[in-house]
Structures are given as structure tokens and as C-alpha cells.
Write an enzyme that holds these catalytic residues in place. Structure first.
Site: not given
Length: 207
Positions: A10, A12, A74-75, A164, A185
Site C-alpha cells: 500500500r 505509493a 521485503d526490505s 531510514y 535513487k
């Protein structure tokens, strides 16, 4: 007609990141949607010991429930001085899931006495892509991993990104992840590196 791909999130900014990767690769015919745009379904708790396990569970859930190709990420942040933690607990490090400010404040407090030369860390992303099969719960599955090395700053810097990002200084850089433009990025980040590995499969899905 575009083929829909579900991103099991979810967030964005994660959706936008995959859309940018697809666009940069010149892939057409895919429409990226998130969980808020899909019918609700039961989501398995993220209890895996690794990023890969959690990403694959999320992607399988999404593909099985919606019959759409599903990508899940998943990070988190692995800090050398904390023996790789927060790791899979990154999003709930301070106790409440998704409280970026509290998570960052706790991390900086834990590293307060750690000297600059021992503040190494890596952002890690595992991305799973699952293609639903006609005769089985899931069809093709692939899980890829991206890492982005850097170090932890002593205070947050920058307003871009999330999590982070404001305290992560990429290796060899002079700006934190939160001070980079989105396209900058994408080219460097852990998630960008992982998603780039999915491009050949996404291109095949797009036809």
C-alpha cells in the site's frame, strides 16, 4: 489492453518505483496496481527469518487471491554494529509498524556511541515475482536480491524517500538517500537493483 500487475503493498512510493523501472526499461502493456486497488484478501503475517521468505509469501498470497502476476518486496536496513539488525524487523524496530520517525530515533540512539568508521550499513531488498498457474496455486516464481552499501549518519538529512532514507549515506556519496532525486535513487538503491533483475521476466509477461 494493458495487463495488470499487482504490487503487494500500500506504499505509493514503492508502486511509483516499479512504474519508473518499467518505464525506464521501455516496457509497454503493463499496468501496475497496489493492494488498495485490488479486492481485499487475507494476508499472511510476515514472520519469515529472511527478506526472501517474507517477499515470496506476500507475492504468493497476492497471486493466489487475485489471479494477477504479483510482485512483492521485503526490505530493510542491516547495520554492521548491530549484527545485521534491524533486518526483517526494520519497519517495526521501535515497536509500532511503519513509524519511521520512532524507528529512526531508536536506531540513532543505539548508535550514539559508535564511531564514524564503524557505522557501516546496507539497505537490502528481496523482490519476489509470482505468475499464477492455471492448475496449481502458483506458477513461475523468482526471487531476487539487491543491496546498497553505505553508513548511518548522526542526524536525519533530506525530505525525499521514506523509512531510514534520511540517515543512510550511500558509499562514496555526499547526500543521504533522502536527499537524492527519485531517478537518482532508482539507479542506486537496493530496491532499484532488485527490480532491475526482474525486467526480463516483466518484458516476457508484457509480451
Amino acid at each position: 489492453m494493458n495487463r495488470k500487475i499487482l504490487v503487494a503493498s500500500r506504499n505509493a512510493k514503492k508502486l511509483a518505483e516499479l512504474r519508473r523501472v518499467i518505464e525506464a526499461a521501455g516496457i509497454t502493456g503493463l499496468e501496475v496496481i497496489g493492494l488498495d486497488e485490488a479486492p481485499e484478501f487475507p494476508e499472511t503475517p510476515e514472520t519469515g527469518a529472511t527478506f526472501e521468505e517474507n517477499a515470496l509469501v506476500k507475492a504468493r498470497d497476492g497471486a493466489r487471491a487475485t489471479k494477477l502476476v504479483c510482485v512483492a518486496d521485503d526490505s530493510g536496513l542491516a547495520v554492521d554494529a548491530l549484527n545485521g539488525m534491524p533486518g526483517v524487523l526494520s519497519a517495526r524496530w521501535a515497536g509500532r509498524h511503519g513509524d519511521d520517525a520512532a524507528n529512526t530515533e531508536l536506531l540513532l540512539g543505539q548508535l550514539a556511541d559508535v564511531p564514524d568508521d564503524r557505522r557501516g550499513a546496507a539497505f537490502v531488498s528481496a523482490c519476489a515475482l509470482v505468475v499464477p498457474g492455471n492448475f496449481s496455486p502458483v506458477g513461475d516464481e523468482v526471487v531476487v536480491r539487491g543491496e546498497w552499501r553505505g553508513s548511518i549518519t548522526r542526524k536525519p538529512l533530506g525530505d525525499n524517500g521514506f523509512g531510514y532514507d534520511p540517515v543512510f549515506m550511500p558509499e562514496g556519496g555526499e547526500r543521504t538517500s533522502a536527499q537524492l532525486e527519485p531517478t537518482e535513487k532508482d539507479a542506486l538503491s537496493h530496491r532499484g537493483r532488485a527490480l532491475a533483475q526482474l525486467v526480463p521476466m516483466l518484458r516476457r509477461i508484457a509480451g
